[in-house]
Design a protein around this motif. Structure first.
Motif, PDB file in Angstrom:
ATOM      1  N   PHE A 233       0.833  -1.201   0.000  1.00  0.00           N
ATOM      2  CA  PHE A 233       0.000   0.000   0.000  1.00  0.00           C
ATOM      3  C   PHE A 233       0.866   1.249   0.000  1.00  0.00           C
ATOM      4  CE2 PHE A 233      -3.791   2.204   2.153  1.00  0.00           C
ATOM      5  CZ  PHE A 233      -4.588   2.101   1.020  1.00  0.00           C
ATOM      6  N   GLY A 234       0.554   2.221  -0.864  1.00  0.00           N
ATOM      7  CA  GLY A 234       1.347   3.446  -0.920  1.00  0.00           C
ATOM      8  C   GLY A 234       0.536   4.632  -1.393  1.00  0.00           C
TER       9      GLY A 234
ATOM     10  N   LYS B 149       4.779   0.846   0.312  1.00  0.00           N
ATOM     11  CA  LYS B 149       5.077  -0.573   0.586  1.00  0.00           C
ATOM     12  C   LYS B 149       4.636  -0.991   1.989  1.00  0.00           C
ATOM     13  CE  LYS B 149       8.984  -0.592  -2.620  1.00  0.00           C
ATOM     14  NZ  LYS B 149      10.447  -0.778  -2.769  1.00  0.00           N
ATOM     15  N   VAL B 150       3.440  -0.581   2.365  1.00  0.00           N
ATOM     16  CA  VAL B 150       2.874  -0.987   3.646  1.00  0.00           C
ATOM     17  C   VAL B 150       2.147  -2.314   3.462  1.00  0.00           C
ATOM     18  CG1 VAL B 150       1.218  -0.417   5.458  1.00  0.00           C
ATOM     19  CG2 VAL B 150       2.625   1.382   4.436  1.00  0.00           C
ATOM     20  N   SER B 151       2.532  -3.315   4.229  1.00  0.00           N
ATOM     21  CA  SER B 151       1.896  -4.635   4.156  1.00  0.00           C
ATOM     22  C   SER B 151       1.677  -5.174   5.558  1.00  0.00           C
ATOM     23  CB  SER B 151       2.767  -5.617   3.359  1.00  0.00           C
ATOM     24  OG  SER B 151       2.943  -5.186   2.020  1.00  0.00           O
ATOM     25  N   PHE B 152       0.444  -5.521   5.881  1.00  0.00           N
ATOM     26  CA  PHE B 152       0.140  -6.137   7.172  1.00  0.00           C
ATOM     27  C   PHE B 152      -1.270  -6.716   7.108  1.00  0.00           C
ATOM     28  CE2 PHE B 152      -1.803  -1.988   7.636  1.00  0.00           C
ATOM     29  CZ  PHE B 152      -2.927  -2.204   8.427  1.00  0.00           C
ATOM     30  N   ARG B 153      -1.599  -7.505   8.112  1.00  0.00           N
ATOM     31  CA  ARG B 153      -2.949  -8.040   8.257  1.00  0.00           C
ATOM     32  C   ARG B 153      -3.369  -7.946   9.712  1.00  0.00           C
ATOM     33  NH1 ARG B 153      -6.487 -11.363   5.550  1.00  0.00           N
ATOM     34  NH2 ARG B 153      -7.994 -12.418   6.895  1.00  0.00           N
ATOM     35  N   ALA B 154      -4.540  -7.393   9.959  1.00  0.00           N
ATOM     36  CA  ALA B 154      -5.091  -7.292  11.305  1.00  0.00           C
ATOM     37  C   ALA B 154      -6.482  -7.907  11.306  1.00  0.00           C
ATOM     38  CB  ALA B 154      -5.162  -5.835  11.754  1.00  0.00           C
ATOM     39  N   GLU B 155      -6.714  -8.800  12.220  1.00  0.00           N
ATOM     40  CA  GLU B 155      -8.021  -9.448  12.325  1.00  0.00           C
ATOM     41  C   GLU B 155      -9.034  -8.511  12.982  1.00  0.00           C
ATOM     42  OE1 GLU B 155      -8.712 -12.229  10.918  1.00  0.00           O
ATOM     43  OE2 GLU B 155      -6.648 -12.599  10.288  1.00  0.00           O
TER      44      GLU B 155
END
Length: 325
Positions: free
Chosen positions: A24-25, A36-42
């Protein structure tokens, strides 16, 4: 909750939205705000976006809530893709305090702020059946929703200098933070976003602020919070001025099972200008057809890809394009 239509009450219960970002940018006219934002949150996660001022923290917060338009990669909030479904994401998310975007009016009293937000919520989100209710019934419903939000935010109205009639300008920093969160919670959002969470707070007040956000996450609402230093039990996304951010996930097994490692890469200012980031900070626009406008980031030239550090000017420019900075 008590009587009434079970289906309607269940539908109104706060339930968190999963947040996923992949490369994400967002870029403004003079550079990348973040990249370059990459993550996963439930659902129900506490996500802390930490980093120094000017490192793109607020822009990332606004992009993930559908208020700013990303230029690179993609993200999803509650299975709604960004930037294509920005308006839909705005409808399930709410902003607490975000300077220049959603601020408290110092001339308003606490009661005036709460009543105004309840009226707006009823006007834009209420069903036709709700609008046809008797005035006394509508007033009682609005009061109940205000009381619920105030309690969830831990705002003790009786402890304020003049109770509900206390002006915003007379609130302590922590109480103003609680009020801004209460206003956001009136809409029972699936995603709550708060900027400058720990700004100008004492150690004791900072601990109270994080305890509040943890309680909201524990109740089911996904929380995004911008801060200078994240607590260890949060999913941390660390933005840095230049270089690549540290990747940090919660230490406990339960939290680790809920979230993947956050990855944030930030790049240097690029003098080439692109289309401005489009947004609707108020969250009142129609559904966006934004897929055609995301041409600036993906598949750019090698020269663009070699610029490697985010600047404060790039973040400020991107935020300014909301029309609120």
């Amino acid at each position: 909750m008590g009587g009434g239509t079970v289906g309607a009450e269940t539908e109104e219960q706060p339930h968190g939205a999963a947040v996923v970002a992949d490369g994400f940018g967002l870029r403004g006219p003079r550079g990348w705000a973040f990249r370059k934002v990459s993550f996963r949150a439930e659902p129900g996660a506490l996500v802390a976006i930490e980093g120094p001022s000017g490192s793109g923290r607020t822009c990332l917060l606004l992009a993930l809530t559908g208020r700013m338009k990303a230029k690179e990669g993609h993200a999803e909030v509650g299975d709604l893709p960004l930037p294509r479904k920005m308006a839909a994401v705005r409808r399930i998310s709410a902003l607490g305090q975000v300077p220049g975007v959603s601020e408290l009016d110092p001339a308003f009293t606490v009661a005036e702020h709460l009543r105004e937000r309840a009226l707006l919520q009823r006007r834009f989100d209420g069903s036709v059946r709700a609008l046809l209710r008797r005035p006394a019934e509508r007033a009682a419903t609005a009061r109940a929703r205000i009381d619920e939000a105030v309690a969830a935010a831990g705002l003790d109205l009786d402890a304020l200098p003049k109770g509900e009639r206390t002006s915003v300008r007379d609130l302590e920093r922590l109480e103003a933070l609680r009020l801004s969160i209460a206003l956001a919670l009136i809409g029972r959002p699936r995603l709550l976003a708060v900027d400058d969470t720990d700004l100008k707070l004492s150690d004791a007040d900072r601990a109270e602020a994080w305890a509040l956000l943890r309680s909201l996450a524990a109740s089911g609402t996904t929380v995004l919070a911008v801060c200078s230093e994240a607590p260890e039990d949060a999913l941390r996304i660390t933005t840095l001025e230049g270089g690549t951010a540290a990747d940090t996930a919660p230490e406990t097994p339960a939290d680790t099972a809920k979230t993947d490692t956050a990855k944030t890469g930030l790049t240097k200012a690029d003098p080439a200008e692109t289309d401005p980031a489009k947004t609707d900070p108020a969250g009142t626009g129609a559904e966006d057809g934004t897929a055609e406008d995301t041409t600036a980031a993906v598949g750019e030239t090698a020269a663009d890809d070699t610029t490697d550090a985010t600047t404060e000017e790039g973040a400020a420019d991107a935020l300014a394009e909301t029309g609120r900075a």
